[in-house]
Design a protein around this motif. Structure first.
Motif, PDB file in Angstrom:
ATOM      1  N   ARG A 203     -60.966  30.850 -66.422  1.00  0.00           N
ATOM      2  CA  ARG A 203     -61.307  32.276 -66.345  1.00  0.00           C
ATOM      3  C   ARG A 203     -60.165  33.078 -65.746  1.00  0.00           C
ATOM      4  O   ARG A 203     -59.786  34.133 -66.284  1.00  0.00           O
ATOM      5  N   ARG A 204     -59.577  32.591 -64.658  1.00  0.00           N
ATOM      6  CA  ARG A 204     -58.482  33.324 -64.021  1.00  0.00           C
ATOM      7  C   ARG A 204     -57.297  33.483 -64.969  1.00  0.00           C
ATOM      8  O   ARG A 204     -56.698  34.554 -65.072  1.00  0.00           O
ATOM      9  N   ALA A 205     -56.971  32.384 -65.664  1.00  0.00           N
ATOM     10  CA  ALA A 205     -55.835  32.441 -66.589  1.00  0.00           C
ATOM     11  C   ALA A 205     -56.118  33.388 -67.748  1.00  0.00           C
ATOM     12  O   ALA A 205     -55.250  34.181 -68.147  1.00  0.00           O
ATOM     13  N   LEU A 206     -57.339  33.331 -68.282  1.00  0.00           N
ATOM     14  CA  LEU A 206     -57.677  34.166 -69.436  1.00  0.00           C
ATOM     15  C   LEU A 206     -57.732  35.640 -69.049  1.00  0.00           C
ATOM     16  O   LEU A 206     -57.230  36.505 -69.784  1.00  0.00           O
ATOM     17  N   VAL A 207     -58.331  35.950 -67.905  1.00  0.00           N
ATOM     18  CA  VAL A 207     -58.405  37.343 -67.462  1.00  0.00           C
ATOM     19  C   VAL A 207     -57.003  37.908 -67.259  1.00  0.00           C
ATOM     20  O   VAL A 207     -56.703  39.032 -67.682  1.00  0.00           O
ATOM     21  N   ALA A 208     -56.125  37.129 -66.613  1.00  0.00           N
ATOM     22  CA  ALA A 208     -54.751  37.602 -66.391  1.00  0.00           C
ATOM     23  C   ALA A 208     -54.056  37.873 -67.723  1.00  0.00           C
ATOM     24  O   ALA A 208     -53.351  38.878 -67.880  1.00  0.00           O
ATOM     25  N   ALA A 209     -54.268  36.972 -68.709  1.00  0.00           N
ATOM     26  CA  ALA A 209     -53.620  37.142 -70.014  1.00  0.00           C
ATOM     27  C   ALA A 209     -54.149  38.381 -70.726  1.00  0.00           C
ATOM     28  O   ALA A 209     -53.373  39.156 -71.307  1.00  0.00           O
ATOM     29  N   VAL A 210     -55.464  38.595 -70.677  1.00  0.00           N
ATOM     30  CA  VAL A 210     -56.050  39.753 -71.365  1.00  0.00           C
ATOM     31  C   VAL A 210     -55.630  41.052 -70.685  1.00  0.00           C
ATOM     32  O   VAL A 210     -55.402  42.064 -71.357  1.00  0.00           O
ATOM     33  N   VAL A 211     -55.519  41.040 -69.355  1.00  0.00           N
ATOM     34  CA  VAL A 211     -55.046  42.237 -68.648  1.00  0.00           C
ATOM     35  C   VAL A 211     -53.619  42.574 -69.071  1.00  0.00           C
ATOM     36  O   VAL A 211     -53.271  43.746 -69.259  1.00  0.00           O
ATOM     37  N   ARG A 212     -52.777  41.548 -69.218  1.00  0.00           N
ATOM     38  CA  ARG A 212     -51.407  41.790 -69.679  1.00  0.00           C
ATOM     39  C   ARG A 212     -51.403  42.381 -71.087  1.00  0.00           C
ATOM     40  O   ARG A 212     -50.635  43.311 -71.376  1.00  0.00           O
ATOM     41  N   GLN A 213     -52.268  41.851 -71.949  1.00  0.00           N
ATOM     42  CA  GLN A 213     -52.369  42.405 -73.299  1.00  0.00           C
ATOM     43  C   GLN A 213     -52.853  43.854 -73.249  1.00  0.00           C
ATOM     44  O   GLN A 213     -52.379  44.707 -74.010  1.00  0.00           O
ATOM     45  N   GLY A 214     -53.782  44.132 -72.346  1.00  0.00           N
ATOM     46  CA  GLY A 214     -54.269  45.498 -72.205  1.00  0.00           C
ATOM     47  C   GLY A 214     -53.193  46.451 -71.728  1.00  0.00           C
ATOM     48  O   GLY A 214     -53.099  47.586 -72.200  1.00  0.00           O
ATOM     49  N   SER A 215     -52.343  45.984 -70.804  1.00  0.00           N
ATOM     50  CA  SER A 215     -51.249  46.826 -70.319  1.00  0.00           C
ATOM     51  C   SER A 215     -50.270  47.146 -71.440  1.00  0.00           C
ATOM     52  O   SER A 215     -49.783  48.274 -71.557  1.00  0.00           O
ATOM     53  N   ALA A 216     -49.990  46.137 -72.279  1.00  0.00           N
ATOM     54  CA  ALA A 216     -49.103  46.373 -73.424  1.00  0.00           C
ATOM     55  C   ALA A 216     -49.745  47.340 -74.409  1.00  0.00           C
ATOM     56  O   ALA A 216     -49.069  48.208 -74.982  1.00  0.00           O
ATOM     57  N   LEU A 217     -51.056  47.206 -74.601  1.00  0.00           N
ATOM     58  CA  LEU A 217     -51.775  48.105 -75.504  1.00  0.00           C
ATOM     59  C   LEU A 217     -51.727  49.541 -74.979  1.00  0.00           C
ATOM     60  O   LEU A 217     -51.533  50.494 -75.746  1.00  0.00           O
ATOM     61  N   ALA A 218     -51.880  49.704 -73.668  1.00  0.00           N
ATOM     62  CA  ALA A 218     -51.809  51.041 -73.076  1.00  0.00           C
ATOM     63  C   ALA A 218     -50.432  51.646 -73.284  1.00  0.00           C
ATOM     64  O   ALA A 218     -50.301  52.839 -73.586  1.00  0.00           O
TER      65      ALA A 218
ATOM     66  N   LEU B  22     -63.436  42.998 -66.122  1.00  0.00           N
ATOM     67  CA  LEU B  22     -63.527  41.819 -66.986  1.00  0.00           C
ATOM     68  C   LEU B  22     -64.225  40.670 -66.269  1.00  0.00           C
ATOM     69  O   LEU B  22     -65.043  39.955 -66.870  1.00  0.00           O
ATOM     70  N   ASN B  23     -63.946  40.498 -64.990  1.00  0.00           N
ATOM     71  CA  ASN B  23     -64.623  39.449 -64.220  1.00  0.00           C
ATOM     72  C   ASN B  23     -66.116  39.715 -64.129  1.00  0.00           C
ATOM     73  O   ASN B  23     -66.939  38.802 -64.224  1.00  0.00           O
ATOM     74  N   ALA B  24     -66.479  40.989 -63.925  1.00  0.00           N
ATOM     75  CA  ALA B  24     -67.905  41.338 -63.867  1.00  0.00           C
ATOM     76  C   ALA B  24     -68.586  41.021 -65.184  1.00  0.00           C
ATOM     77  O   ALA B  24     -69.714  40.506 -65.224  1.00  0.00           O
TER      78      ALA B  24
END
Length: 318
Positions: A95-110, A129-131
């Motif tokens: 979960r920690r690894a996946l959340v970090a990866a998706v947040v990075r993708q979100g930052s790139a998307l922004a 995302l954790n919630a």
């Protein structure tokens, strides 16, 4: 409310800078069309926070990563219900690894949408995302793409969804059916006996009490882990900010030193120029003194010559 959900879905897919004007225009159109009630509901839609906008945008444009994240969340919740400590440990790592990866993708998307994601906003996105992974209701809220605020959850407890959705009714259409929980029954000592007697009420009560205690201990450990991870993220953010500040100050120091060296070079040149000027001035003053003496001598001689001339002319004039 389906009409309001449709309008909200269109509005919350827009960039933050366009939201308010687009919302007001849509409300005005609806009012002109005679739908005053829907117009009022649209006009009341709040502008999403930066973190909420980014999560909504991720739901719209990062379908597979977000779906995978929510799927892992459902698996995590099942492992929690099963009190499977070993599996929970691995799933939390995933979960920690996946959340970090998706947040990075979100930052790139922004960035693709012309929006910069600060460390604070990234932290709120991560918490949301954790919630959504730890609470089925939060997952349903996230899937609507109509968040107006970030979400938080304590450990594996329920998330606070009060005021986080633009159209709360929209969540009902996407909420999954209550998951089937596998019950983990415990055989009593009586059931193991050859007599075949069923477990008594005392054994059942002890088993239920033990299970509740295990759940509470696991939930507390999970909550402590979440808190530690949050502190680690904040510490990393603070370190990144400190590194950036140091780099900026170091660059400024180099610039100032370069400017100082240039000023020293110019001062050195001016000192040499001043020295040359002083020597030239001393020489010019000496030449002026010599010229003055010569002028005075010449004037005196001229006066003598003029007197002699006047003397010679005198008798003739008489």
């Amino acid at each position: 409310m389906s009409d309001l959900t449709d309008v909200a879905s269109e509005l919350y897919g827009r960039p933050p800078g366009e939201f308010t004007a687009a919302r007001n225009d849509r409300a005005r159109q609806l009012r002109t069309a005679g739908d005053a009630e829907l117009a009022a509901a649209v006009k009341a839609l709040p502008k999403p926070s930066a973190a909420a906008w980014l999560v909504n945008t991720m739901v719209r444009h990062l379908g597979e990563p977000v779906a995978g994240l929510l799927e892992l969340g459902a698996t995590l919740r099942q492992a929690q219900d099963d009190l499977d400590a070993a599996r929970l440990k691995q799933l939390n790592k995933d979960r920690r690894a996946l959340v970090a990866a998706v947040v990075r993708q979100g930052s790139a998307l922004a960035a693709d949408h012309g929006q910069k994601v600060s460390a604070a906003v990234a932290g709120q996105v991560e918490a949301t995302l954790n919630a959504a992974m730890t609470d089925a209701g939060a997952a349903a809220a996230l899937r609507t793409g109509l968040l107006v605020e970030a979400m938080t959850a304590s450990g594996l407890g329920p998330a606070d969804l009060d005021g986080v959705l633009a159209v709360p009714e929209a969540m009902g259409e996407l909420s999954p059916a209550p998951p089937t929980r596998r019950k983990k029954g415990k055989k009593s000592e009586g059931s193991k006996r050859t007599t075949g007697k069923a477990a008594g009420p005392d054994e059942d009560e002890r088993a239920a009490r033990d299970e509740r205690a295990a759940r509470a201990a696991t939930a507390k450990a999970q909550e402590e882990l979440e808190a530690a991870e949050t502190r680690a993220v904040r510490a990393d953010d603070a370190l990144a900010e400190a590194d950036a500040a140091v780099q900026e100050l170091e660059a400024n120091e180099l610039r100032l030193r370069s400017e100082l060296e240039e000023l020293r070079r110019q001062m050195h040149e001016r000192e040499h120029e001043l020295d040359r000027n002083e020597r030239a001035l001393t020489k010019a003053e000496k030449e002026r003194s010599t010229a003055r003496r010569r002028a005075e001598d010449a004037t005196a001689r001229a006066d003598v010559a003029r007197g002699e001339l006047d003397r010679l002319r005198g008798p003739r004039a008489r």
